[in-house]
Design a protein around this motif. Sequence first.
Motif, PDB file in Angstrom:
ATOM      1  N   ARG A  14       0.830  -1.199   0.000  1.00  0.00           N
ATOM      2  CA  ARG A  14       0.000   0.000   0.000  1.00  0.00           C
ATOM      3  C   ARG A  14       0.867   1.253   0.000  1.00  0.00           C
ATOM      4  O   ARG A  14       2.054   1.214   0.311  1.00  0.00           O
ATOM      5  N   GLY A  15       0.248   2.390  -0.349  1.00  0.00           N
ATOM      6  CA  GLY A  15       0.928   3.661  -0.197  1.00  0.00           C
ATOM      7  C   GLY A  15       1.033   4.023   1.272  1.00  0.00           C
ATOM      8  O   GLY A  15       0.424   3.376   2.141  1.00  0.00           O
ATOM      9  N   VAL A  16       1.804   5.064   1.572  1.00  0.00           N
ATOM     10  CA  VAL A  16       2.072   5.429   2.964  1.00  0.00           C
ATOM     11  C   VAL A  16       1.931   6.940   3.128  1.00  0.00           C
ATOM     12  O   VAL A  16       2.404   7.714   2.285  1.00  0.00           O
ATOM     13  N   VAL A  17       1.289   7.342   4.226  1.00  0.00           N
ATOM     14  CA  VAL A  17       1.301   8.735   4.663  1.00  0.00           C
ATOM     15  C   VAL A  17       2.159   8.815   5.915  1.00  0.00           C
ATOM     16  O   VAL A  17       1.853   8.158   6.917  1.00  0.00           O
ATOM     17  N   LEU A  18       3.236   9.578   5.859  1.00  0.00           N
ATOM     18  CA  LEU A  18       4.071   9.833   7.025  1.00  0.00           C
ATOM     19  C   LEU A  18       3.782  11.245   7.505  1.00  0.00           C
ATOM     20  O   LEU A  18       4.054  12.227   6.804  1.00  0.00           O
ATOM     21  N   ASP A  19       3.208  11.341   8.673  1.00  0.00           N
ATOM     22  CA  ASP A  19       2.827  12.638   9.250  1.00  0.00           C
ATOM     23  C   ASP A  19       3.794  12.946  10.384  1.00  0.00           C
ATOM     24  O   ASP A  19       3.598  12.535  11.526  1.00  0.00           O
ATOM     25  N   PHE A  20       4.841  13.682  10.086  1.00  0.00           N
ATOM     26  CA  PHE A  20       5.887  13.939  11.069  1.00  0.00           C
ATOM     27  C   PHE A  20       5.439  14.936  12.139  1.00  0.00           C
ATOM     28  O   PHE A  20       6.011  14.975  13.223  1.00  0.00           O
ATOM     29  N   SER A  21       4.414  15.735  11.812  1.00  0.00           N
ATOM     30  CA  SER A  21       3.949  16.715  12.786  1.00  0.00           C
ATOM     31  C   SER A  21       2.828  16.172  13.656  1.00  0.00           C
ATOM     32  O   SER A  21       2.388  16.835  14.590  1.00  0.00           O
ATOM     33  N   ALA A  22       2.343  14.980  13.369  1.00  0.00           N
ATOM     34  CA  ALA A  22       1.347  14.252  14.162  1.00  0.00           C
ATOM     35  C   ALA A  22       0.289  15.148  14.787  1.00  0.00           C
ATOM     36  O   ALA A  22       0.464  15.714  15.816  1.00  0.00           O
ATOM     37  N   GLY A  23      -0.809  15.263  14.222  1.00  0.00           N
ATOM     38  CA  GLY A  23      -1.829  16.156  14.745  1.00  0.00           C
ATOM     39  C   GLY A  23      -2.051  17.313  13.798  1.00  0.00           C
ATOM     40  O   GLY A  23      -2.716  18.288  14.158  1.00  0.00           O
ATOM     41  N   ALA A  24      -1.490  17.230  12.618  1.00  0.00           N
ATOM     42  CA  ALA A  24      -1.668  18.304  11.648  1.00  0.00           C
ATOM     43  C   ALA A  24      -2.956  18.131  10.857  1.00  0.00           C
ATOM     44  O   ALA A  24      -3.207  18.846   9.906  1.00  0.00           O
ATOM     45  N   GLY A  25      -3.755  17.135  11.230  1.00  0.00           N
ATOM     46  CA  GLY A  25      -5.051  16.995  10.589  1.00  0.00           C
ATOM     47  C   GLY A  25      -5.092  16.042   9.429  1.00  0.00           C
ATOM     48  O   GLY A  25      -6.112  15.965   8.740  1.00  0.00           O
ATOM     49  N   LEU A  26      -4.035  15.278   9.225  1.00  0.00           N
ATOM     50  CA  LEU A  26      -4.016  14.367   8.081  1.00  0.00           C
ATOM     51  C   LEU A  26      -4.614  13.005   8.398  1.00  0.00           C
ATOM     52  O   LEU A  26      -4.956  12.260   7.486  1.00  0.00           O
ATOM     53  N   ARG A  27      -4.705  12.668   9.690  1.00  0.00           N
ATOM     54  CA  ARG A  27      -5.185  11.325  10.035  1.00  0.00           C
ATOM     55  C   ARG A  27      -6.575  11.064   9.452  1.00  0.00           C
ATOM     56  O   ARG A  27      -6.821  10.032   8.821  1.00  0.00           O
ATOM     57  N   ALA A  28      -7.487  12.011   9.631  1.00  0.00           N
ATOM     58  CA  ALA A  28      -8.858  11.821   9.147  1.00  0.00           C
ATOM     59  C   ALA A  28      -8.875  11.772   7.619  1.00  0.00           C
ATOM     60  O   ALA A  28      -9.604  10.977   7.022  1.00  0.00           O
ATOM     61  N   SER A  29      -8.079  12.614   6.985  1.00  0.00           N
ATOM     62  CA  SER A  29      -8.033  12.599   5.526  1.00  0.00           C
ATOM     63  C   SER A  29      -7.491  11.274   5.008  1.00  0.00           C
ATOM     64  O   SER A  29      -8.045  10.678   4.079  1.00  0.00           O
ATOM     65  N   ALA A  30      -6.403  10.790   5.599  1.00  0.00           N
ATOM     66  CA  ALA A  30      -5.798   9.536   5.159  1.00  0.00           C
ATOM     67  C   ALA A  30      -6.737   8.362   5.374  1.00  0.00           C
ATOM     68  O   ALA A  30      -6.747   7.401   4.598  1.00  0.00           O
ATOM     69  N   ALA A  31      -7.557   8.429   6.433  1.00  0.00           N
ATOM     70  CA  ALA A  31      -8.473   7.325   6.743  1.00  0.00           C
ATOM     71  C   ALA A  31      -9.470   7.085   5.615  1.00  0.00           C
ATOM     72  O   ALA A  31      -9.979   5.979   5.451  1.00  0.00           O
ATOM     73  N   ALA A  32      -9.747   8.119   4.837  1.00  0.00           N
ATOM     74  CA  ALA A  32     -10.693   7.958   3.733  1.00  0.00           C
ATOM     75  C   ALA A  32     -10.155   7.014   2.657  1.00  0.00           C
ATOM     76  O   ALA A  32     -10.926   6.444   1.888  1.00  0.00           O
ATOM     77  N   TRP A  33      -8.838   6.861   2.618  1.00  0.00           N
ATOM     78  CA  TRP A  33      -8.200   5.952   1.644  1.00  0.00           C
ATOM     79  C   TRP A  33      -7.547   4.758   2.367  1.00  0.00           C
ATOM     80  O   TRP A  33      -6.523   4.260   1.956  1.00  0.00           O
ATOM     81  N   GLU A  34      -8.189   4.316   3.442  1.00  0.00           N
ATOM     82  CA  GLU A  34      -7.584   3.283   4.294  1.00  0.00           C
ATOM     83  C   GLU A  34      -7.206   2.027   3.515  1.00  0.00           C
ATOM     84  O   GLU A  34      -6.200   1.383   3.800  1.00  0.00           O
ATOM     85  N   GLY A  35      -7.988   1.659   2.514  1.00  0.00           N
ATOM     86  CA  GLY A  35      -7.653   0.455   1.750  1.00  0.00           C
ATOM     87  C   GLY A  35      -6.432   0.606   0.884  1.00  0.00           C
ATOM     88  O   GLY A  35      -5.824  -0.389   0.474  1.00  0.00           O
ATOM     89  N   ASP A  36      -6.042   1.850   0.593  1.00  0.00           N
ATOM     90  CA  ASP A  36      -4.913   2.106  -0.297  1.00  0.00           C
ATOM     91  C   ASP A  36      -3.711   2.701   0.418  1.00  0.00           C
ATOM     92  O   ASP A  36      -2.599   2.675  -0.113  1.00  0.00           O
TER      93      ASP A  36
END
Length: 503
Positions: free
Chosen positions: A430-452
């Motif tokens: 799968r692809g990867v989202v690395l969020d180095f700032s943790a809490g920058a609001g990407l978790r919810a966005s990335a969850a929409a593509w959880e299968g990918d």
Amino acid sequence: MHDAVIVGAGPVGLFLACELGLAGCSVLVLEREPEPGTPWRTAPLGRRGLFATSIAAFDRRGLLEPLLAEAAGLPRFAGADEPGRPRLAGHFAGIVLDAADVDLAALPFRLPSPVPDALMTSLDTVEAALAERAAKLGVEVRRGVAVDGLTQDGEHVVVHAGAHEYPARWAVGCDGGRSAVRRLAGFEFAGTAPQFTGYVALATIPDADKLNPGFTLTPEGMYIRMPAAGHIGVMDFDGGAFDRSQEVTREHLQEVLRRVSGTDMTLTELHLASSYTDRAMQATTYRRGRVLLAGDAAHIVSPLGGQGLNTGIGDALNLGWKLAATIRGRAPEGLLDTYSRERHPVGAWALDWTRAQVASMRPDPHAQAVQGVLRDLLGTREGTTYVFEKLSGTSVRYDLGSTRPLVGRTAPAFRLEDGTSLTDLMQDGRGVVLDFSAGAGLRASAAAWEGDLRYAAGPAENDLGFAAVLIRPDGVVAWAGERGPDRDSFERAARRWFGDASV
């Protein structure tokens, strides 16, 4: 009916099969040779060099250990801080690069990694590791199958082999420089005529000390005396006149080697021998309808610089996830077309890279004058680093429409402070989202593509100044946030590569 039929069970075909199998696609691989492990695939004749981006591909799929095990004790890249190791970093036109002159810190976006920047392995080891993984993923490999026909319509493709038919949704030719798939599907194959005939052989040479070890450029061409006893290569600038359909005899090879080397050395016995040329050819596109090409089927180059295998692995890595997404109905519009658009320029570069080497090796005063200039340049730290960067593949950058210099490159070896590495995160394809700032609001966005996509957050040991990155399944950075991730730009990038999350 299979999702995909791959023709060719070499490293490129098997790597692609593993990528598709990892995504849950049904895959059939057809191979003309009845058995694996011929003398041309095993050491020493089957020995090849892998460079950084290829090594990263194997590492990020959990396939590197068998290659490292074989490489132990063989010549490999080694820095000046590794006393006792061979200081070999590749070559350009037979001019050997000294690893001590490679400035690793100058390579773009390089981060420390436990895996080497280059290693030696054999085709047999690579294929065995891939075949084992393919079997675990449910990929079927049929050997002794010679493809002699191919038909396609808007929905399916049928591969023919004698009285047998193999229907599939897609077909991929990974069947080498003389690809039957390329010919049967009507791909245009264009390029340049050969300048030399090359030979590789295992022979008994009682007076082998008359030949210099390693690469030797001469006024007649080049010869190579490999570390293994009796393993030799020679390049004769005859315009590619030797007919490959002819048998390479002991007498013929001895005459050529004597002339090129300027010695009276003797071959008393010829065990194995083959010839090749530097013909440089490339398919004008890598896709026609439901048929695609990868590896030597898409582009052929001389072995100079070791680009054939590495370029082919890059093709398979780029194509695999895109074809899988298309098969699964998850691909955004035009995704599969980006395969040819991204990889064709890389293949074209590989052709020019070998052409440049051949031009400098020609046995004439002009080329030999160029050799002198090249030796001076490659004797410098900057020159050696430039060539090594090209060989490693780290200079490749796809045009993904971003001005940020990391976007389009193979992702560096990011590691979070908790010890999680990018290699750990990419094992499932799968692809990867690395969020180095943790809490920058990407978790919810990335969850929409959880299968990918896999999401991982936390400070990095070295984030190279980025707040977050989106990495495609092939390890290429598709988006980078530099000053507090912008959710809108992240989501635009995710939709571009992974489709609408609501579908």
